[in-house]
Design a protein around this motif. Structure first.
Motif, short mmCIF file in Angstrom:
data_model
loop_
_atom_site.label_atom_id
_atom_site.label_comp_id
_atom_site.label_asym_id
_atom_site.label_seq_id
_atom_site.Cartn_x
_atom_site.Cartn_y
_atom_site.Cartn_z
N GLY A 146 60.39 34.24 48.03
CA GLY A 146 58.90 32.98 47.97
C GLY A 146 58.39 31.61 47.68
N VAL A 147 57.39 31.11 46.42
CA VAL A 147 57.53 29.61 47.01
C VAL A 147 58.41 29.16 46.40
N PRO A 148 59.07 27.86 47.51
CA PRO A 148 60.16 27.31 46.48
C PRO A 148 60.05 26.29 45.29
N PRO A 149 60.54 26.53 44.15
CA PRO A 149 60.40 25.72 43.35
C PRO A 149 60.61 24.77 43.56
N SER A 150 61.25 24.26 44.17
CA SER A 150 61.74 22.14 44.48
C SER A 150 60.52 21.60 44.65
N PHE A 151 59.82 22.54 46.32
CA PHE A 151 58.33 22.08 46.83
C PHE A 151 57.76 23.44 47.60
N PRO A 152 56.90 23.53 47.88
CA PRO A 152 55.99 22.59 46.83
C PRO A 152 55.24 23.31 45.01
N ASP A 153 56.37 23.89 45.15
CA ASP A 153 56.00 25.26 43.63
C ASP A 153 54.72 25.89 43.07
N TRP A 154 54.56 26.86 42.41
CA TRP A 154 53.29 27.45 42.72
C TRP A 154 52.34 26.40 42.25
N ASP A 155 52.69 25.56 41.28
CA ASP A 155 50.71 24.41 40.75
C ASP A 155 50.83 23.84 42.20
N ARG A 156 51.77 23.33 42.23
CA ARG A 156 50.81 22.49 43.81
C ARG A 156 50.48 23.15 44.47
N TYR A 157 50.81 24.18 45.07
CA TYR A 157 50.60 24.87 45.94
C TYR A 157 48.93 25.55 45.37
N ILE A 158 49.05 25.96 44.54
CA ILE A 158 47.26 26.24 44.54
C ILE A 158 46.86 25.37 44.16
N TYR A 159 47.17 24.75 43.46
CA TYR A 159 46.52 23.19 43.60
C TYR A 159 45.81 22.80 45.05
N ALA A 160 46.36 23.04 45.95
CA ALA A 160 45.60 22.47 47.07
C ALA A 160 45.33 23.20 47.74
N ILE A 161 45.85 24.69 47.92
CA ILE A 161 44.71 26.11 48.20
C ILE A 161 43.02 25.75 48.13
N ARG A 162 43.25 25.68 45.93
CA ARG A 162 41.87 25.60 45.86
C ARG A 162 40.94 23.95 46.45
N LEU A 163 41.79 23.15 46.61
CA LEU A 163 41.06 21.80 47.50
C LEU A 163 40.85 22.18 48.82
N ALA A 164 41.72 22.47 49.46
CA ALA A 164 41.45 23.60 51.17
C ALA A 164 40.37 24.17 50.84
N LYS A 165 39.85 24.84 50.18
CA LYS A 165 38.98 25.87 50.22
C LYS A 165 37.80 25.16 49.48
N SER A 166 37.67 24.93 49.30
CA SER A 166 36.58 23.92 48.42
C SER A 166 35.61 23.23 49.73
N PRO A 167 34.56 23.69 49.39
CA PRO A 167 33.71 23.19 50.79
C PRO A 167 33.80 21.36 50.59
N ARG A 168 33.18 21.04 51.73
CA ARG A 168 33.13 19.43 52.05
C ARG A 168 31.88 18.58 51.18
N ILE A 169 32.00 18.24 50.03
CA ILE A 169 30.76 17.41 50.00
C ILE A 169 30.08 16.54 50.80
N THR A 170 30.06 16.34 51.59
CA THR A 170 28.81 14.85 52.49
C THR A 170 28.90 14.26 51.73
N LEU A 171 28.20 12.58 51.58
CA LEU A 171 27.70 11.23 51.28
C LEU A 171 26.29 11.69 50.76
N ARG A 172 26.20 12.26 51.41
CA ARG A 172 24.23 12.35 51.23
C ARG A 172 24.21 13.27 50.38
#
Length: 227
Positions: A146-172
């Motif tokens: 499974g996900v290696p606990p040394s890197f990324p570990d589950w907390d970091r992995y889930i956080y990064a996926i959430r960021l990547a899944k979030s729609p990009r917000i433009t400057l406007r």
């Protein structure tokens, strides 16, 4: 023509599977091998495969059609979940390229199949992401990968996926959220004008960093109000 996930290279398995009747979650695996041998086993052995494989150099391979079941775990997980194999072991960290490739793929899959971005514990809950080791004891599963606990570990992995899944917000969009009107936004974005200095605090409250607010207004609050 087989539909591919973004950035994937097609390396088909010799096994032909039925369709998954539904897609509940994503199961994370480690091969405990190396790229050349892994791909040969997963595509040519006729005994095991997976939907996706990510090597240490960040290359993404798709081995089956997106709709396909696989032979990666046991019956329930094989027929209701998407399986991602990663070159290496759970005891060794993923490489940065491997991590980013896995995050991009998982984020795309979660969006495409409406899978909640969370670490779950099957068989009690399937709707999310989980390790192969989370299936241990269920339907004969006995693997510890499974996900290696040394890197990324589950907390970091889930956080990064959430960021990547979030729609990009433009400057406007960010300026509109800060309360600027359409004409003001257009002038600021096209650099015909700066936001008024009085808007510095409004930009900060809307989530802009101090550096960004200073750049947009030309106002340096630290110099204006030294500590």
């Amino acid at each position: 023509m087989t539909a591919l996930a973004p950035g994937a290279t097609w390396r088909p398995s010799v096994i032909r599977h039925p369709r998954r009747p539904r897609t509940l979650g994503i199961c994370i695996h480690n091969t405990y091998g190396s790229k050349a041998g892994d791909l040969a086993t997963l595509t040519q052995s006729g005994t095991v495969d997976c939907l996706f494989y990510i090597s240490k150099d960040g290359a993404l391979y798709q081995l089956l059609p997106l709709w396909s079941a696989s032979w990666t775990a046991r019956h329930t997980a094989n027929t209701t979940c998407i399986h991602i194999e990663h070159e290496g072991t759970r005891e060794s960290p993923w490489t940065p390229k491997q991590f980013h490739a896995s995050v991009r793929l998982a984020a795309w899959l979660c969006k495409a199949y409406d899978i909640p971005v969370r670490h779950v514990d099957p068989p009690g809950q399937w709707r999310g992401l989980f390790d192969h080791r989370d299936l241990s004891g269920f339907e004969g599963n006995d693997h510890g990968d499974g996900v290696p606990p040394s890197f990324p570990d589950w907390d970091r992995y889930i956080y990064a996926i959430r960021l990547a899944k979030s729609p990009r917000i433009t400057l406007r969009q960010r300026l509109a959220k800060a309360g600027f009107g359409r004409k003001s936004i257009e002038a600021i974005v096209t650099r015909r004008a700066k936001a008024p200095k009085s808007a510095f605090g409004r930009l900060i409250r809307a989530g802009f960093g101090r550096g960004s607010a200073r750049k947009l207004t030309g106002y340096d609050a630290d110099k204006a109000h030294p500590k």
